[in-house]
Enzyme design. Structure first.
Site, PDB file in Angstrom:
ATOM      1  N   LYS A 189       0.859  -1.177   0.000  1.00 40.78           N
ATOM      2  CA  LYS A 189       0.000   0.000   0.000  1.00 40.78           C
ATOM      3  C   LYS A 189       0.897   1.230   0.000  1.00 40.78           C
ATOM      4  O   LYS A 189       1.554   1.540   0.997  1.00 40.78           O
ATOM      5  CB  LYS A 189      -0.905   0.012   1.223  1.00 40.78           C
ATOM      6  CG  LYS A 189      -1.803   1.227   1.329  1.00 40.78           C
ATOM      7  CD  LYS A 189      -2.819   1.300   0.204  1.00 40.78           C
ATOM      8  CE  LYS A 189      -3.987   0.364   0.452  1.00 40.78           C
ATOM      9  NZ  LYS A 189      -5.036   0.492  -0.602  1.00 40.78           N
ATOM     10  N   HIS A 316     -10.318  -7.148  -4.508  1.00 44.39           N
ATOM     11  CA  HIS A 316      -9.997  -6.115  -3.538  1.00 44.39           C
ATOM     12  C   HIS A 316     -10.375  -6.576  -2.133  1.00 44.39           C
ATOM     13  O   HIS A 316     -11.239  -7.420  -1.951  1.00 44.39           O
ATOM     14  CB  HIS A 316     -10.778  -4.851  -3.912  1.00 44.39           C
ATOM     15  CG  HIS A 316     -10.819  -3.791  -2.870  1.00 44.39           C
ATOM     16  ND1 HIS A 316     -11.914  -3.578  -2.066  1.00 44.39           N
ATOM     17  CD2 HIS A 316      -9.907  -2.854  -2.510  1.00 44.39           C
ATOM     18  CE1 HIS A 316     -11.682  -2.567  -1.264  1.00 44.39           C
ATOM     19  NE2 HIS A 316     -10.477  -2.106  -1.499  1.00 44.39           N
TER      20      HIS A 316
END
Length: 418
Positions: A189, A316
């Protein structure tokens, strides 16, 4: 088989201070748990978001469910549409793209659809994967989900992961996840630090774990020009680059200038986005999410659309519990086109509402539960404990940016900052 009662229980579970483009995770993540009580004692389970705005829309639909046939999913969708007509829920935390009435309906419907499918499976004695057409794979592969993070929440003791703010710390956290879960791909991330630092981190991961597929997701923190430059520097090590820049137009600009596939869960978030994105060749991989794409069957329909246009499919994840993981595993198992390892926040949590043992990571994958329905059971004591967390923590929505200002007083989200 008719529904007698649906019980919605909001819960909260401990979440580490994970960093992203919008700020930092608060001390608790919120979820909503549904128990759909039907005739013959069958109970179907569902899980989705736990912020108050979403739960209020779920509560709007609840009175209409009593007496509905759990096998009538088209009727369920019509019922949700009728109750929520004109309602638009916004993505306040800014990490899952735009919003619309269609996406709002899809999100609420999905929660009930999963519970209905679980009840159906329990009633006929078959796992949900069989109701979706059967197994294309016996186990579903997941990717390690790496985050930059602070060592502790404000006023709390340092957690077991400690601070992860450098490439060296990222490598250590990746090794810990691989040792514990056997992951065979890694995702970072990004969008937290300047691109040069995150490029360095990806190279450090590539050197430490040579051969493992790597991904980075800066959540649209970069301009198109920066995204092209980063893609050029990382093209030899990236499996795909996720949402480097905002919007379909920006993604198309980047995609035209790099061989690295671009992935998204931000610029294509409902069926209304598909034509524009596919015509512009803006993405090479779509990250599905049954929580906002309309459930398990609509996820399968999405996979056929993607296959028809040569777009890959992954999945996701947000901060979820075991009911959602079970649903993800069943639909991924039944979807041959979902060939990329899925995302999961699973390693970052230490609490759940299900009885342990049904879902286990081995070599980075989770085997499809063999039991009827989703194959997981509620732990009533754990559910009560996490509901008490919800009551005590006082959180009613996710706000990474506001919480981040307790660490950085003048913080603003990093969207398209670099």
């Amino acid at each position: 088989m008719r529904i007698r009662e649906v019980v919605l229980t909001p819960v909260a579970f401990a979440d580490p201070p994970l960093l992203n483009v919008m700020g930092v995770h608060e001390p608790f993540a919120l979820r909503g748990i549904v128990r759909m009580k039907c005739e013959d004692g069958v109970v179907g389970l569902g899980e989705s978001y736990g912020d108050r705005a979403f739960l209020d829309q779920v509560r709007t639909v609840l009175p209409r469910l009593s007496g509905h046939d759990v096998f009538d999913l088209p009727g369920l969708r019509r019922l949700v549409v009728e109750e929520l007509a004109g309602t638009v829920l916004s993505d306040e935390h800014g990490l899952i793209g735009g919003y619309s009435m269609r996406k709002t309906v899809a999100s609420v419907y999905s929660l009930f659809e999963v519970a209905c499918l679980d009840a159906q499976g329990r009633a006929v004695g078959r796992p949900v994967v069989d109701l979706l057409g059967g197994r294309a794979r016996d186990a579903v592969e997941f990717s390690a989900y790496l985050f930059y993070k602070y060592g502790a929440h404000k006023g709390a003791r340092e957690d077991s992961w400690g601070p992860v703010l450098t490439p060296e710390a990222l490598v250590r956290s990746a090794r810990r996840m691989i040792d514990a879960y056997g992951f065979r791909s890694l995702k970072l991330k990004g969008g937290v630090f300047e691109p040069a630092q995150e490029i360095e981190a990806i190279h450090a991961l590539a050197e430490a774990f040579g051969g493992l597929p790597l991904r980075i997701d800066p959540n649209a923190a970069w301009t198109p020009g920066t995204a092209v430059r980063v893609a050029d520097e990382l093209q030899d090590v990236l499996e795909y680059l996720e949402d480097p820049t905002p919007g379909i137009e920006g993604m198309a600009q980047v995609a035209a200038q790099t061989p690295v596939p671009l992935a998204t869960n931000m610029c294509v978030v409902d069926i209304g986005d598909i034509e524009a994105a596919f015509r512009a060749r803006a993405i090479g991989v779509l990250l599905s999410d049954h929580h906002f794409w309309g459930g398990l069957r609509d996820t399968q329909a999405l996979s056929i659309t993607c296959e028809s246009f040569g777009v890959g499919l992954s999945m996701h994840s947000n901060s979820h519990l075991g009911i959602s993981l079970a649903a993800m595993v069943h639909v991924a198992s039944a979807t041959p086109q979902l060939t990329y390892a899925c995302d999961t926040h699973w390693p970052w949590k230490n609490e759940d509402v299900i009885v342990p043992g049904a879902l286990e990571f081995r070599e980075g994958a989770v085997a499809v539960p063999d039991g009827p329905g989703l194959g997981v059971e509620i732990d009533e004591d754990a559910l009560a404990r996490l509901h008490e967390n919800y009551v005590r923590c006082g959180l009613t929505k996710r706000n990474d940016s506001a919480y981040m200002r307790q660490y950085v007083e003048d913080f603003t989200p990093h969207t398209a900052r670099w």
